[in-house]
Design a protein around this motif. Sequence first.
Motif, PDB file in Angstrom:
ATOM      1  N   GLN A   1       0.822  -1.203   0.000  1.00 12.70           N
ATOM      2  CA  GLN A   1       0.000   0.000   0.000  1.00 12.70           C
ATOM      3  C   GLN A   1       0.859   1.257   0.000  1.00 12.70           C
ATOM      4  N   ARG A   2       1.945   1.240   0.765  1.00 13.54           N
ATOM      5  CA  ARG A   2       2.843   2.399   0.790  1.00 13.54           C
ATOM      6  C   ARG A   2       3.586   2.562  -0.531  1.00 13.54           C
ATOM      7  N   ASP A   3       4.145   1.465  -1.049  1.00  7.90           N
ATOM      8  CA  ASP A   3       4.942   1.560  -2.270  1.00  7.90           C
ATOM      9  C   ASP A   3       4.139   2.084  -3.447  1.00  7.90           C
ATOM     10  N   LEU A   4       2.877   1.704  -3.511  1.00  5.10           N
ATOM     11  CA  LEU A   4       2.069   2.108  -4.666  1.00  5.10           C
ATOM     12  C   LEU A   4       1.608   3.559  -4.601  1.00  5.10           C
ATOM     13  N   THR A   5       1.933   4.255  -3.505  1.00  9.38           N
ATOM     14  CA  THR A   5       1.671   5.702  -3.439  1.00  9.38           C
ATOM     15  C   THR A   5       2.867   6.518  -3.908  1.00  9.38           C
ATOM     16  N   LEU A   6       4.011   5.860  -4.100  1.00  6.40           N
ATOM     17  CA  LEU A   6       5.237   6.570  -4.452  1.00  6.40           C
ATOM     18  C   LEU A   6       5.270   6.918  -5.940  1.00  6.40           C
ATOM     19  N   LYS A   7       6.020   7.949  -6.255  1.00  4.59           N
ATOM     20  CA  LYS A   7       6.225   8.362  -7.640  1.00  4.59           C
ATOM     21  C   LYS A   7       7.720   8.335  -7.945  1.00  4.59           C
ATOM     22  N   PRO A   8       8.128   7.823  -9.093  1.00  4.26           N
ATOM     23  CA  PRO A   8       7.287   7.183 -10.108  1.00  4.26           C
ATOM     24  C   PRO A   8       6.745   5.843  -9.617  1.00  4.26           C
ATOM     25  N   THR A   9       5.623   5.432 -10.182  1.00  4.16           N
ATOM     26  CA  THR A   9       5.027   4.156  -9.806  1.00  4.16           C
ATOM     27  C   THR A   9       5.910   3.014 -10.280  1.00  4.16           C
ATOM     28  N   LYS A  10       6.141   2.055  -9.380  1.00  6.53           N
ATOM     29  CA  LYS A  10       6.911   0.859  -9.731  1.00  6.53           C
ATOM     30  C   LYS A  10       6.236  -0.357  -9.108  1.00  6.53           C
ATOM     31  N   PRO A  11       6.327  -1.513  -9.773  1.00  4.05           N
ATOM     32  CA  PRO A  11       5.774  -2.735  -9.162  1.00  4.05           C
ATOM     33  C   PRO A  11       6.483  -3.040  -7.844  1.00  4.05           C
ATOM     34  N   THR A  12       5.818  -3.803  -6.991  1.00  5.22           N
ATOM     35  CA  THR A  12       6.420  -4.195  -5.724  1.00  5.22           C
ATOM     36  C   THR A  12       5.934  -5.596  -5.359  1.00  5.22           C
ATOM     37  N   LEU A  13       6.720  -6.305  -4.551  1.00  7.33           N
ATOM     38  CA  LEU A  13       6.304  -7.628  -4.084  1.00  7.33           C
ATOM     39  C   LEU A  13       7.102  -8.028  -2.856  1.00  7.33           C
ATOM     40  N   ASP A  14       6.561  -9.004  -2.134  1.00  9.91           N
ATOM     41  CA  ASP A  14       7.205  -9.549  -0.941  1.00  9.91           C
ATOM     42  C   ASP A  14       8.192 -10.626  -1.381  1.00  9.91           C
ATOM     43  N   GLY A  15       9.487 -10.318  -1.277  1.00  9.88           N
ATOM     44  CA  GLY A  15      10.524 -11.238  -1.722  1.00  9.88           C
ATOM     45  C   GLY A  15      11.004 -12.187  -0.656  1.00  9.88           C
ATOM     46  N   GLU A  16      10.531 -11.993   0.582  1.00  8.29           N
ATOM     47  CA  GLU A  16      10.875 -12.935   1.647  1.00  8.29           C
ATOM     48  C   GLU A  16       9.939 -12.770   2.835  1.00  8.29           C
ATOM     49  N   PRO A  17       8.823 -13.480   2.831  1.00 10.44           N
ATOM     50  CA  PRO A  17       7.956 -13.550   4.002  1.00 10.44           C
ATOM     51  C   PRO A  17       8.448 -14.656   4.923  1.00 10.44           C
ATOM     52  N   SER A  18       7.699 -14.951   5.963  1.00 12.21           N
ATOM     53  CA  SER A  18       8.066 -16.047   6.858  1.00 12.21           C
ATOM     54  C   SER A  18       8.133 -17.359   6.083  1.00 12.21           C
ATOM     55  N   TYR A  19       9.236 -18.074   6.245  1.00 17.16           N
ATOM     56  CA  TYR A  19       9.389 -19.354   5.558  1.00 17.16           C
ATOM     57  C   TYR A  19       8.563 -20.446   6.234  1.00 17.16           C
ATOM     58  N   GLU A  20       7.978 -21.290   5.433  1.00 15.61           N
ATOM     59  CA  GLU A  20       7.335 -22.482   5.966  1.00 15.61           C
ATOM     60  C   GLU A  20       8.401 -23.348   6.654  1.00 15.61           C
ATOM     61  N   GLY A  21       8.098 -23.823   7.867  1.00 13.06           N
ATOM     62  CA  GLY A  21       9.009 -24.716   8.559  1.00 13.06           C
ATOM     63  C   GLY A  21      10.133 -24.047   9.317  1.00 13.06           C
ATOM     64  N   ILE A  22      10.090 -22.719   9.454  1.00 12.74           N
ATOM     65  CA  ILE A  22      11.144 -22.017  10.187  1.00 12.74           C
ATOM     66  C   ILE A  22      10.562 -21.478  11.494  1.00 12.74           C
TER      67      ILE A  22
END
Length: 465
Positions: free
Chosen positions: A267-288
Amino acid sequence: MNLKIKYLYAILISFLFTAQNGFSQSAKTNLPQLKVSKNQHYFVTGDEKPFFWLGDTGWLTFGKLDRAGVDKYFKDRKEKGFNVVQVMVLHTLNVTNVYGDMALINEDVSKPLITAGNNFKNPTEYDYWDHVDYTLDVAQKNGIYVAMVPVWGTNVSKGNKVNKEQATEYAKFLANRYKNKTNIIWLNGGDTHGNEFTDIWNAIGNTLKTNNPDQLVTFHPFGRTDSSENYHNAAWLDFNMFQSGHRRYDQDTLKNSFKEDNYKFVQRDLTLKPTKPTLDGEPSYEGIPHGLHDTLQPKWTDNDVRRYGYWSVFAGAAGYTYGHSAVMQMFRKGDKPAYGNKELWTNAINAPGAKQMVYIKKLMLTFPYLDRVPDQSLIANQGEKYDYQIATRGTNYALIYTYNGRKITVNMAKISGNEVNASWYNPRNGKETKIGIVPNKGVQEFQPSGDKKDGNDWVLILRSK
């Protein structure tokens, strides 16, 4: 020897040389180059087809897997729907692969250790970088893009073992060696604070982007931080990546942290200019373990990786990266485990969460993808923490996610039509169950089946009739 025989002889020699050295005919096998969509929110292929990033963290692939392991891993990830694998090129400066090949001379990133030839059957002609090449070819054959971290952040931040000049030379080497690879994405940094050693990270980013402008570049940051905090306006950064991290709400003592609410990064990243895609590159790992280091803590499960996935994607992310503790470290028999892991990577590739990730990709690509927007106005009572519900929609469809079976109360008339077809989508198995036709007006309530408990997650689908 007449000209015709000479010509046939030349073709035969060329064929044998190609077969012996394992080179692929790139014109026939190259994956389409990825780029940012015209609306700057998502990824598309060169012919403008939507590309939903479904990643896996196979961080130690280059160092710990032999060729048979590489074949097995990428074949499995293709079968489970993954299309991106995140790896470290250099985990450490003295990294040696499973064949005993060192990557560098004297642990100097500006001096890759390269031998002449790349004959797999002759150890003197096969080096660390040839094994990287092999892995990239296997990935490509399986339709997978490899998101590569040039040098893991601790090699820069701890001991200051890499200077700007060395980093620049190393990035030039990478850019030149892989300039013709269309299935490469660059993850600058590597689990590191973006506000530290910015001269080195900018040198790497600028060098990679200047030499190969068509290859996407981002920055993989430290836990609970985001590339946008330090590099959003950098010319080399094509899209943002954040690491939502591995701590529970109550374990996070950082000020101004989003804690487990990874959708807030989007939500924060998509308010920034210039607009750029964003994604979660490391959430909580399964089994950790929760919080990583205390092995007596509970472990994150498939429920949690689904929650992080749907929360971030419905908030507007261009995809999602899954991870498993055993797979990210490619844990083998006899290895010293990290984070208390005891499971072999060959078993962990079949973990429940890994099998379930494909359903979020299939769901998102079922509907018109590029005009999709997040829209929380659809939800009358959004809730907090694990009660939080999140919505995304297009012109004639809406999707609303609940993590724990809580009733969804919808403000209707946000999509077209006087009536909608309503159904439930099960993130655990990808099955859809019809609810029926509902008036597209006023406020409507939808109750998922099952008890109200964490992990009883559902997606409400509304389609214009």
